[in-house]
Design a protein around this motif. Structure first.
Motif, PDB file in Angstrom:
ATOM      1  N   THR A 305     -11.885   4.696  -0.940  1.00 16.04           N
ATOM      2  CA  THR A 305     -10.681   5.525  -0.878  1.00 16.04           C
ATOM      3  C   THR A 305      -9.407   4.711  -0.660  1.00 16.04           C
ATOM      4  O   THR A 305      -8.302   5.251  -0.774  1.00 16.04           O
ATOM      5  CB  THR A 305     -10.796   6.571   0.241  1.00 16.04           C
ATOM      6  OG1 THR A 305     -11.101   5.905   1.477  1.00 16.04           O
ATOM      7  CG2 THR A 305     -11.875   7.594  -0.069  1.00 16.04           C
ATOM      8  N   LEU A 306      -9.540   3.417  -0.366  1.00 19.18           N
ATOM      9  CA  LEU A 306      -8.341   2.595  -0.218  1.00 19.18           C
ATOM     10  C   LEU A 306      -7.519   2.545  -1.502  1.00 19.18           C
ATOM     11  O   LEU A 306      -6.306   2.337  -1.460  1.00 19.18           O
ATOM     12  CB  LEU A 306      -8.722   1.173   0.214  1.00 19.18           C
ATOM     13  CG  LEU A 306      -9.175   1.011   1.671  1.00 19.18           C
ATOM     14  CD1 LEU A 306      -9.803  -0.352   1.883  1.00 19.18           C
ATOM     15  CD2 LEU A 306      -8.007   1.211   2.618  1.00 19.18           C
ATOM     16  N   SER A 307      -8.175   2.759  -2.626  1.00 23.31           N
ATOM     17  CA  SER A 307      -7.435   2.756  -3.888  1.00 23.31           C
ATOM     18  C   SER A 307      -6.565   3.991  -4.045  1.00 23.31           C
ATOM     19  O   SER A 307      -5.741   4.057  -4.957  1.00 23.31           O
ATOM     20  CB  SER A 307      -8.403   2.645  -5.070  1.00 23.31           C
ATOM     21  OG  SER A 307      -9.265   3.775  -5.118  1.00 23.31           O
ATOM     22  N   SER A 308      -6.740   4.981  -3.157  1.00 24.35           N
ATOM     23  CA  SER A 308      -5.944   6.208  -3.247  1.00 24.35           C
ATOM     24  C   SER A 308      -4.588   6.094  -2.558  1.00 24.35           C
ATOM     25  O   SER A 308      -3.733   6.969  -2.731  1.00 24.35           O
ATOM     26  CB  SER A 308      -6.710   7.384  -2.631  1.00 24.35           C
ATOM     27  OG  SER A 308      -6.791   7.246  -1.214  1.00 24.35           O
ATOM     28  N   ILE A 309      -4.380   5.046  -1.774  1.00 23.99           N
ATOM     29  CA  ILE A 309      -3.082   4.889  -1.107  1.00 23.99           C
ATOM     30  C   ILE A 309      -2.020   4.686  -2.179  1.00 23.99           C
ATOM     31  O   ILE A 309      -2.145   3.792  -3.015  1.00 23.99           O
ATOM     32  CB  ILE A 309      -3.093   3.693  -0.138  1.00 23.99           C
ATOM     33  CG1 ILE A 309      -4.211   3.841   0.897  1.00 23.99           C
ATOM     34  CG2 ILE A 309      -1.745   3.559   0.557  1.00 23.99           C
ATOM     35  CD1 ILE A 309      -4.352   2.646   1.819  1.00 23.99           C
ATOM     36  N   PRO A 310      -0.964   5.490  -2.179  1.00 19.44           N
ATOM     37  CA  PRO A 310       0.057   5.361  -3.230  1.00 19.44           C
ATOM     38  C   PRO A 310       0.628   3.950  -3.303  1.00 19.44           C
ATOM     39  O   PRO A 310       0.854   3.297  -2.278  1.00 19.44           O
ATOM     40  CB  PRO A 310       1.122   6.377  -2.802  1.00 19.44           C
ATOM     41  CG  PRO A 310       0.371   7.386  -1.995  1.00 19.44           C
ATOM     42  CD  PRO A 310      -0.696   6.613  -1.272  1.00 19.44           C
ATOM     43  N   SER A 311       0.863   3.475  -4.507  1.00 22.46           N
ATOM     44  CA  SER A 311       1.365   2.110  -4.708  1.00 22.46           C
ATOM     45  C   SER A 311       2.700   1.892  -4.019  1.00 22.46           C
ATOM     46  O   SER A 311       2.952   0.812  -3.462  1.00 22.46           O
ATOM     47  CB  SER A 311       1.498   1.816  -6.204  1.00 22.46           C
ATOM     48  OG  SER A 311       0.236   1.844  -6.831  1.00 22.46           O
ATOM     49  N   ASP A 312       3.565   2.915  -4.030  1.00 24.73           N
ATOM     50  CA  ASP A 312       4.864   2.735  -3.385  1.00 24.73           C
ATOM     51  C   ASP A 312       4.729   2.642  -1.874  1.00 24.73           C
ATOM     52  O   ASP A 312       5.516   1.957  -1.213  1.00 24.73           O
ATOM     53  CB  ASP A 312       5.823   3.860  -3.780  1.00 24.73           C
ATOM     54  CG  ASP A 312       5.298   5.241  -3.408  1.00 24.73           C
ATOM     55  OD1 ASP A 312       4.071   5.397  -3.254  1.00 24.73           O
ATOM     56  OD2 ASP A 312       6.110   6.182  -3.275  1.00 24.73           O
ATOM     57  N   VAL A 313       3.717   3.302  -1.312  1.00 24.36           N
ATOM     58  CA  VAL A 313       3.473   3.202   0.129  1.00 24.36           C
ATOM     59  C   VAL A 313       3.017   1.782   0.474  1.00 24.36           C
ATOM     60  O   VAL A 313       3.511   1.166   1.431  1.00 24.36           O
ATOM     61  CB  VAL A 313       2.426   4.235   0.582  1.00 24.36           C
ATOM     62  CG1 VAL A 313       2.002   3.985   2.033  1.00 24.36           C
ATOM     63  CG2 VAL A 313       2.969   5.653   0.427  1.00 24.36           C
ATOM     64  N   LEU A 314       2.072   1.256  -0.309  1.00 20.83           N
ATOM     65  CA  LEU A 314       1.620  -0.114  -0.068  1.00 20.83           C
ATOM     66  C   LEU A 314       2.756  -1.105  -0.238  1.00 20.83           C
ATOM     67  O   LEU A 314       2.877  -2.073   0.522  1.00 20.83           O
ATOM     68  CB  LEU A 314       0.477  -0.463  -1.019  1.00 20.83           C
ATOM     69  CG  LEU A 314      -0.910   0.092  -0.693  1.00 20.83           C
ATOM     70  CD1 LEU A 314      -1.939  -0.477  -1.650  1.00 20.83           C
ATOM     71  CD2 LEU A 314      -1.313  -0.200   0.745  1.00 20.83           C
ATOM     72  N   ALA A 361      -0.038  -5.215  -4.194  1.00 21.39           N
ATOM     73  CA  ALA A 361       0.939  -5.141  -3.100  1.00 21.39           C
ATOM     74  C   ALA A 361       1.101  -6.476  -2.383  1.00 21.39           C
ATOM     75  O   ALA A 361       2.216  -6.847  -1.997  1.00 21.39           O
ATOM     76  CB  ALA A 361       0.517  -4.059  -2.095  1.00 21.39           C
ATOM     77  N   TRP A 362       0.005  -7.218  -2.191  1.00 17.68           N
ATOM     78  CA  TRP A 362       0.046  -8.510  -1.496  1.00 17.68           C
ATOM     79  C   TRP A 362      -0.541  -9.577  -2.427  1.00 17.68           C
ATOM     80  O   TRP A 362      -1.683 -10.031  -2.230  1.00 17.68           O
ATOM     81  CB  TRP A 362      -0.759  -8.445  -0.193  1.00 17.68           C
ATOM     82  CG  TRP A 362      -0.129  -7.615   0.872  1.00 17.68           C
ATOM     83  CD1 TRP A 362       0.820  -8.001   1.774  1.00 17.68           C
ATOM     84  CD2 TRP A 362      -0.427  -6.246   1.183  1.00 17.68           C
ATOM     85  NE1 TRP A 362       1.151  -6.967   2.612  1.00 17.68           N
ATOM     86  CE2 TRP A 362       0.402  -5.872   2.270  1.00 17.68           C
ATOM     87  CE3 TRP A 362      -1.290  -5.299   0.642  1.00 17.68           C
ATOM     88  CZ2 TRP A 362       0.376  -4.601   2.816  1.00 17.68           C
ATOM     89  CZ3 TRP A 362      -1.311  -4.032   1.185  1.00 17.68           C
ATOM     90  CH2 TRP A 362      -0.497  -3.688   2.270  1.00 17.68           C
ATOM     91  N   PRO A 363       0.184  -9.996  -3.450  1.00 22.22           N
ATOM     92  CA  PRO A 363      -0.384 -10.894  -4.468  1.00 22.22           C
ATOM     93  C   PRO A 363      -0.788 -12.264  -3.937  1.00 22.22           C
ATOM     94  O   PRO A 363      -1.626 -12.933  -4.546  1.00 22.22           O
ATOM     95  CB  PRO A 363       0.734 -11.006  -5.507  1.00 22.22           C
ATOM     96  CG  PRO A 363       1.995 -10.630  -4.779  1.00 22.22           C
ATOM     97  CD  PRO A 363       1.580  -9.619  -3.757  1.00 22.22           C
TER      98      PRO A 363
END
Length: 465
Positions: A305-314, A361-363
């Protein structure tokens, strides 16, 4: 029909329903086999599958030894440096070949920790194995003893789990908690911890460090993370002293309230003028330098479910809270003695999406997969390791290899098969043969610490002229 008859009738219907479910054949949904219903599991042990019956999963080849970095350009060949391999230590397998995603970034930041201008941060995601800071408290303590730093890192406001977290004492009121494994939950509002807390008018939270892990008892900087679509007033105090009010204007992005004190023992927040669309995520209690480890546990989670965190939030969290090492420590809610290759292949496909989502988000961050620990169950042959543990561990290693990130085999480091039984016999794990006691967290976490420490020593050897 009298009350007693109704009760027995209801019980009978439930038993009949469960027996019918027990007789159903295995059901597979999206490549994952659902767990079978066995209402007699406490009196009829599972059939034990001998070692030869366990799925044999070919593990990836170990990473090739790294050559030392040559500082003098006049040298024609890289110098050979013997790898530091302390006896009894299971080393981290780094499949990145020095590229982003491997351990080099984390070790580099450790070597620059006194000049980085911020603490070196670890985001440690996991399931109930790390719940209550049981495993991570002692890992954090050892890391801070060697590399400096203070504070417990991330703390949820109003999370019921904090009641048995020995590293803090917390009191809270008037928060509505929402987490990804329970309904109702809106993915649009979730934070990096896969939770959000909705404060009511007058909500408050007070958090104090304890001496359970001395270096985490005090900290230097407190940061509250929240968002408010229509504004909110927040007053805070440090060390139970004067309240300092602050008003946050409406915003669609993550907002923070930062307070500093050289020796902070407690922090409190009080919320007034609470408007609709205000969500509180948590607070970070940390030093200005050294190392910080954030525990992001989620009971019942597979990690997918970690993939469900919105990209803009991350993206907002990555800007406000850069991480140098991201740990993914899951598996207890995936492993099953009835599972087979299709289940684990489907799971690793889901986790590849998680890795890619976090890397977006953290490349630059290092990413480390920690394998499922040993998990045992009662069988006709006694208490034995669930046959799915070794298979899942192998697929997690394949996941790390395919994603070119790092892998730590905790199952192997613990001692392999039936190692959880030995911990239970020593009072270091619960009799569910799945979860550690606080004492067990201290013992088992040292395996990962020693591996991280060995990796850092090898990094220094390879990058020192």
């Amino acid at each position: 029909m009298n009350q007693s008859a109704r009760t027995f009738t209801l019980i009978g219907l439930v038993v009949v329903l469960l027996l019918a479910l027990h007789l159903l054949p295995g059901i597979t949904v999206a490549g994952s086999e659902l767990r079978a219903v066995n209402i007699l599991s406490d009196i009829l042990p599972e059939v034990y599958r001998e070692k030869y019956a366990i799925d044999v999963v070919p593990r990836p080849e170990p990473p090739k030894p790294r050559q030392a970095v040559v500082a003098d350009s006049t040298q024609q060949q890289p110098r050979h440096v013997e790898e530091y391999r302390p006896e009894g230590v299971t080393l981290i397998d780094d499949y990145s070949d020095g590229q982003p995603g491997g351990m080099d970034h984390f070790y580099k930041m450790l070597s620059q920790r006194n000049t980085a201008g911020r603490p070196v941060r670890i985001a440690y995601f996991g399931d109930s194995f790390i719940e209550g800071d049981i495993f991570t408290a002692h890992l954090r303590q050892r890391l801070q003893q060697k590399f400096g730093g203070c504070g417990v890192g991330w703390v949820d406001p109003g999370n019921k789990i904090n009641g048995f977290r020995r590293t803090i004492v917390q009191k809270f009121r008037l928060f509505d908690e929402h987490e990804v494994v329970e309904k109702p939950f809106s993915y649009a509002f979730e934070g990096i911890n896969q939770r959000y807390f909705i404060p009511q008018e007058g909500a408050s939270v007070w958090t104090r460090g304890t001496d359970y892990c001395p270096l985490a008892a005090t900290w230097q900087q407190s940061t509250l993370y929240l968002r408010t679509a229509n504004g909110v007033s927040v007053a805070f105090n440090q060390n139970d002293e004067q309240w300092l009010p602050q008003h946050l204007a409406p915003s669609g992005h993550l907002q923070t309230i930062v307070s500093s004190c050289d020796t902070t023992r407690s922090i409190a927040y009080r919320f007034t003028n609470v408007s609709h669309g205000t969500y509180v995520y948590g607070m970070a209690l940390e030093g200005r330098t050294g190392i910080t480890l954030d525990n992001f546990s989620m009971r019942g989670s597979s990690g997918a479910t970690l993939s469900s965190i919105p990209s803009d939030v991350l993206a907002d969290f990555a800007h406000q809270r850069p991480y140098d090492l991201i740990v993914l420590h899951f598996g207890l809610n995936v492993v099953s003695d009835r599972s087979h290759a299709a289940n684990y292949k489907a799971y690793t496909r889901q986790m590849r999406k998680v890795v890619a989502h976090l890397q977006q988000a953290w490349p630059e961050a290092s990413i480390l997969i920690v394998s499922v620990p040993d998990r045992c169950q009662r069988t006709a042959a006694g208490v034995r390791t669930m046959s799915g543990v070794e298979s899942l561990s192998a697929y997690q290693q394949i996941l790390a290899s395919d994603c070119h990130i790092a892998f730590f085999n905790l199952f192997q480091a613990m001692g392999g098969r039936e190692s959880m039984v030995k911990l239970v016999e020593r009072g270091l794990a619960n009799k569910d043969y799945t979860h550690l006691s606080h004492g067990g967290g201290k013992v088992v976490s040292q395996h990962l610490y020693r591996s991280l420490d060995a990796g850092y020593i090898n990094y220094q050897r390879h990058h020192t002229p």
